[in-house]
Design a protein around this motif. Structure first.
Motif, PDB file in Angstrom:
ATOM      1  N   ALA A 114     -26.710 -28.487  21.698  1.00 26.20           N
ATOM      2  CA  ALA A 114     -25.473 -28.180  20.990  1.00 26.20           C
ATOM      3  C   ALA A 114     -25.663 -26.894  20.212  1.00 26.20           C
ATOM      4  O   ALA A 114     -26.772 -26.555  19.805  1.00 26.20           O
ATOM      5  N   GLU A 115     -24.577 -26.165  20.010  1.00 27.38           N
ATOM      6  CA  GLU A 115     -24.674 -24.910  19.264  1.00 27.38           C
ATOM      7  C   GLU A 115     -23.645 -24.839  18.145  1.00 27.38           C
ATOM      8  O   GLU A 115     -22.562 -25.406  18.233  1.00 27.38           O
ATOM      9  N   LEU A 116     -24.043 -24.116  17.117  1.00 31.14           N
ATOM     10  CA  LEU A 116     -23.165 -23.887  15.965  1.00 31.14           C
ATOM     11  C   LEU A 116     -22.329 -22.644  16.257  1.00 31.14           C
ATOM     12  O   LEU A 116     -22.861 -21.579  16.537  1.00 31.14           O
ATOM     13  N   ILE A 117     -21.024 -22.790  16.181  1.00 32.72           N
ATOM     14  CA  ILE A 117     -20.127 -21.680  16.508  1.00 32.72           C
ATOM     15  C   ILE A 117     -19.322 -21.299  15.269  1.00 32.72           C
ATOM     16  O   ILE A 117     -18.772 -22.160  14.593  1.00 32.72           O
ATOM     17  N   ALA A 118     -19.281 -20.018  14.991  1.00 33.32           N
ATOM     18  CA  ALA A 118     -18.416 -19.520  13.915  1.00 33.32           C
ATOM     19  C   ALA A 118     -17.268 -18.771  14.571  1.00 33.32           C
ATOM     20  O   ALA A 118     -17.479 -17.918  15.422  1.00 33.32           O
ATOM     21  N   THR A 119     -16.070 -19.111  14.203  1.00 42.61           N
ATOM     22  CA  THR A 119     -14.940 -18.469  14.860  1.00 42.61           C
ATOM     23  C   THR A 119     -14.519 -17.193  14.145  1.00 42.61           C
ATOM     24  O   THR A 119     -14.619 -17.080  12.934  1.00 42.61           O
ATOM     25  N   GLN A 120     -14.065 -16.261  14.925  1.00 45.87           N
ATOM     26  CA  GLN A 120     -13.582 -15.001  14.370  1.00 45.87           C
ATOM     27  C   GLN A 120     -12.120 -15.104  13.972  1.00 45.87           C
ATOM     28  O   GLN A 120     -11.692 -14.491  13.018  1.00 45.87           O
ATOM     29  N   GLU A 121     -11.345 -15.910  14.721  1.00 44.76           N
ATOM     30  CA  GLU A 121      -9.906 -16.006  14.411  1.00 44.76           C
ATOM     31  C   GLU A 121      -9.724 -16.495  12.979  1.00 44.76           C
ATOM     32  O   GLU A 121      -8.917 -15.997  12.232  1.00 44.76           O
ATOM     33  N   PHE A 122     -10.476 -17.519  12.645  1.00 45.41           N
ATOM     34  CA  PHE A 122     -10.431 -18.089  11.308  1.00 45.41           C
ATOM     35  C   PHE A 122     -10.658 -16.999  10.280  1.00 45.41           C
ATOM     36  O   PHE A 122     -10.053 -16.962   9.230  1.00 45.41           O
ATOM     37  N   ARG A 123     -11.568 -16.104  10.637  1.00 47.22           N
ATOM     38  CA  ARG A 123     -11.978 -15.062   9.715  1.00 47.22           C
ATOM     39  C   ARG A 123     -10.814 -14.172   9.299  1.00 47.22           C
ATOM     40  O   ARG A 123     -10.777 -13.649   8.193  1.00 47.22           O
ATOM     41  N   PHE A 124      -9.849 -13.991  10.184  1.00 46.54           N
ATOM     42  CA  PHE A 124      -8.746 -13.105   9.847  1.00 46.54           C
ATOM     43  C   PHE A 124      -7.822 -13.718   8.807  1.00 46.54           C
ATOM     44  O   PHE A 124      -7.004 -13.051   8.233  1.00 46.54           O
ATOM     45  N   ARG A 125      -7.978 -14.992   8.565  1.00 43.51           N
ATOM     46  CA  ARG A 125      -7.238 -15.593   7.461  1.00 43.51           C
ATOM     47  C   ARG A 125      -8.090 -15.547   6.192  1.00 43.51           C
ATOM     48  O   ARG A 125      -7.695 -16.057   5.171  1.00 43.51           O
ATOM     49  N   GLY A 126      -9.252 -14.938   6.297  1.00 49.52           N
ATOM     50  CA  GLY A 126     -10.064 -14.758   5.107  1.00 49.52           C
ATOM     51  C   GLY A 126     -11.224 -15.726   4.994  1.00 49.52           C
ATOM     52  O   GLY A 126     -11.982 -15.675   4.055  1.00 49.52           O
ATOM     53  N   ASP A 127     -11.362 -16.612   5.950  1.00 56.02           N
ATOM     54  CA  ASP A 127     -12.435 -17.587   5.875  1.00 56.02           C
ATOM     55  C   ASP A 127     -13.134 -17.665   7.221  1.00 56.02           C
ATOM     56  O   ASP A 127     -12.573 -17.349   8.246  1.00 56.02           O
ATOM     57  N   GLU A 128     -14.356 -18.115   7.142  1.00 52.50           N
ATOM     58  CA  GLU A 128     -15.092 -18.386   8.366  1.00 52.50           C
ATOM     59  C   GLU A 128     -14.914 -19.855   8.691  1.00 52.50           C
ATOM     60  O   GLU A 128     -14.840 -20.693   7.810  1.00 52.50           O
ATOM     61  N   GLY A 129     -14.806 -20.188   9.962  1.00 46.76           N
ATOM     62  CA  GLY A 129     -14.717 -21.588  10.357  1.00 46.76           C
ATOM     63  C   GLY A 129     -15.893 -21.973  11.231  1.00 46.76           C
ATOM     64  O   GLY A 129     -16.477 -21.126  11.913  1.00 46.76           O
ATOM     65  N   TRP A 130     -16.238 -23.237  11.191  1.00 45.23           N
ATOM     66  CA  TRP A 130     -17.440 -23.684  11.884  1.00 45.23           C
ATOM     67  C   TRP A 130     -17.169 -24.880  12.781  1.00 45.23           C
ATOM     68  O   TRP A 130     -16.375 -25.746  12.447  1.00 45.23           O
ATOM     69  N   MET A 131     -17.886 -24.918  13.895  1.00 46.89           N
ATOM     70  CA  MET A 131     -17.795 -26.043  14.807  1.00 46.89           C
ATOM     71  C   MET A 131     -19.139 -26.157  15.513  1.00 46.89           C
ATOM     72  O   MET A 131     -19.808 -25.155  15.750  1.00 46.89           O
ATOM     73  N   ILE A 132     -19.529 -27.388  15.826  1.00 47.67           N
ATOM     74  CA  ILE A 132     -20.699 -27.580  16.675  1.00 47.67           C
ATOM     75  C   ILE A 132     -20.201 -28.153  17.990  1.00 47.67           C
ATOM     76  O   ILE A 132     -19.361 -29.053  18.014  1.00 47.67           O
ATOM     77  N   LYS A 133     -20.714 -27.591  19.069  1.00 45.33           N
ATOM     78  CA  LYS A 133     -20.220 -27.971  20.385  1.00 45.33           C
ATOM     79  C   LYS A 133     -21.383 -28.126  21.350  1.00 45.33           C
ATOM     80  O   LYS A 133     -22.297 -27.303  21.372  1.00 45.33           O
ATOM     81  N   CYS A 134     -21.320 -29.188  22.154  1.00 48.97           N
ATOM     82  CA  CYS A 134     -22.327 -29.409  23.190  1.00 48.97           C
ATOM     83  C   CYS A 134     -22.089 -28.411  24.320  1.00 48.97           C
ATOM     84  O   CYS A 134     -20.971 -28.275  24.808  1.00 48.97           O
ATOM     85  N   THR A 135     -23.149 -27.718  24.723  1.00 50.59           N
ATOM     86  CA  THR A 135     -22.987 -26.701  25.761  1.00 50.59           C
ATOM     87  C   THR A 135     -22.837 -27.340  27.145  1.00 50.59           C
ATOM     88  O   THR A 135     -22.451 -26.670  28.095  1.00 50.59           O
ATOM     89  N   LYS A 136     -23.163 -28.650  27.236  1.00 54.24           N
ATOM     90  CA  LYS A 136     -23.116 -29.309  28.542  1.00 54.24           C
ATOM     91  C   LYS A 136     -21.794 -30.054  28.759  1.00 54.24           C
ATOM     92  O   LYS A 136     -21.083 -29.786  29.712  1.00 54.24           O
ATOM     93  N   CYS A 137     -21.458 -30.963  27.839  1.00 51.55           N
ATOM     94  CA  CYS A 137     -20.250 -31.783  28.053  1.00 51.55           C
ATOM     95  C   CYS A 137     -19.078 -31.361  27.174  1.00 51.55           C
ATOM     96  O   CYS A 137     -17.969 -31.855  27.351  1.00 51.55           O
TER      97      CYS A 137
END
Ligand SMILES: [Zn+2]
Length: 172
Positions: free
Chosen positions: A120-143
Motif C-alpha cells: 500500500a502507498e501513501l498518496i498526497a493529492t494535488q487537487e486538495f492542495r489548491f483549496r489550501g490543504d493537502e489531502g491524504w489517502m492510503i491505497k493498495c497498489t494491487k486491489c
C-alpha cells in the motif's frame, strides 16, 4: 486572530520584525503582512506548529517554498496563506523544504493490504492542495482498497489515515 483591523501591518515587500501572516489571492496579489497578535516571538518550530493547530490548520501543510532572504523565511500554507518568520533559529528548515509528499517516507510504516496482502502507498493529492490543504489517502497498489470514506476521498490528517489503515480488526 485573522482580523486585519486594529493590528500592525506592513507592505507586502517588507520584512517585518515580528511573526506575520498574509493572504494570497494569486501569484501577483498578496495582502499586506499582518502582525500575528498574541504569538510568542522567536518560538521553536514546535511552538509555532502548536499555534497553527490552534487556528485549525494542519502544520504538516506548511512548506518553505517561496523564498528565503535576510534573516527570515516565508512559509506557504497551501496557496492561500503565507507566514513570515523573522528568525527561525533552530528550526528544521530541511524538513520544511521537503515536498509534503516526500516527508517522513522512511519513518512511516504502512502495513500491507488487509484484503489481498499487496503493498500500500501513501498518496498526497494535488487537487486538495489548491483549496489550501493537502489531502491524504492510503491505497493498495494491487486491489485498490483505500482509506476513502463516504464523505471524502482524502483526509486532511496524514497521521489519522495511517492509523486507520494500520488498524486491524483483531487488534484493540
Ligand atoms: Zn489489496
Amino acid at each position: 486572530m485573522w482580523e486585519s483591523y486594529n493590528t500592525q501591518c506592513y507592505e507586502p515587500h517588507e520584512e517585518p520584525e515580528c511573526i506575520c501572516w498574509r493572504d494570497v489571492t494569486n501569484d501577483l496579489v498578496v495582502s499586506p503582512w499582518y502582525a500575528w497578535q498574541g504569538i510568542r516571538q522567536n518560538p521553536t518550530m514546535q511552538e509555532f506548529f502548536d499555534n497553527i493547530k490552534n487556528c485549525s490548520m494542519n502544520p504538516e501543510n506548511l512548506v518553505l517554498r517561496t523564498y528565503e532572504n535576510g534573516n527570515g523565511i516565508v512559509l506557504d500554507y497551501g496557496l492561500r496563506k503565507q507566514f513570515w518568520i523573522p528568525n527561525p533559529s533552530g528550526w528544521d528548515l530541511e524538513y520544511l523544504r521537503t515536498p509534503i509528499a516526500e516527508r517522513d517516507k522512511e519513518q512511516v510504516k504502512i502495513k500491507p493490504c488487509p484484503f489481498c496482502g499487496g503493498n500500500a502507498e501513501l498518496i498526497a493529492t494535488q487537487e486538495f492542495r489548491f483549496r489550501g490543504d493537502e489531502g491524504w489517502m492510503i491505497k493498495c497498489t494491487k486491489c485498490g482498497a483505500n482509506t476513502a470514506t463516504g464523505n471524502s476521498l482524502y483526509s486532511a490528517w496524514r497521521d489519522d489515515v495511517i492509523k486507520w489503515w494500520n488498524r486491524r480488526a483483531f487488534e484493540n
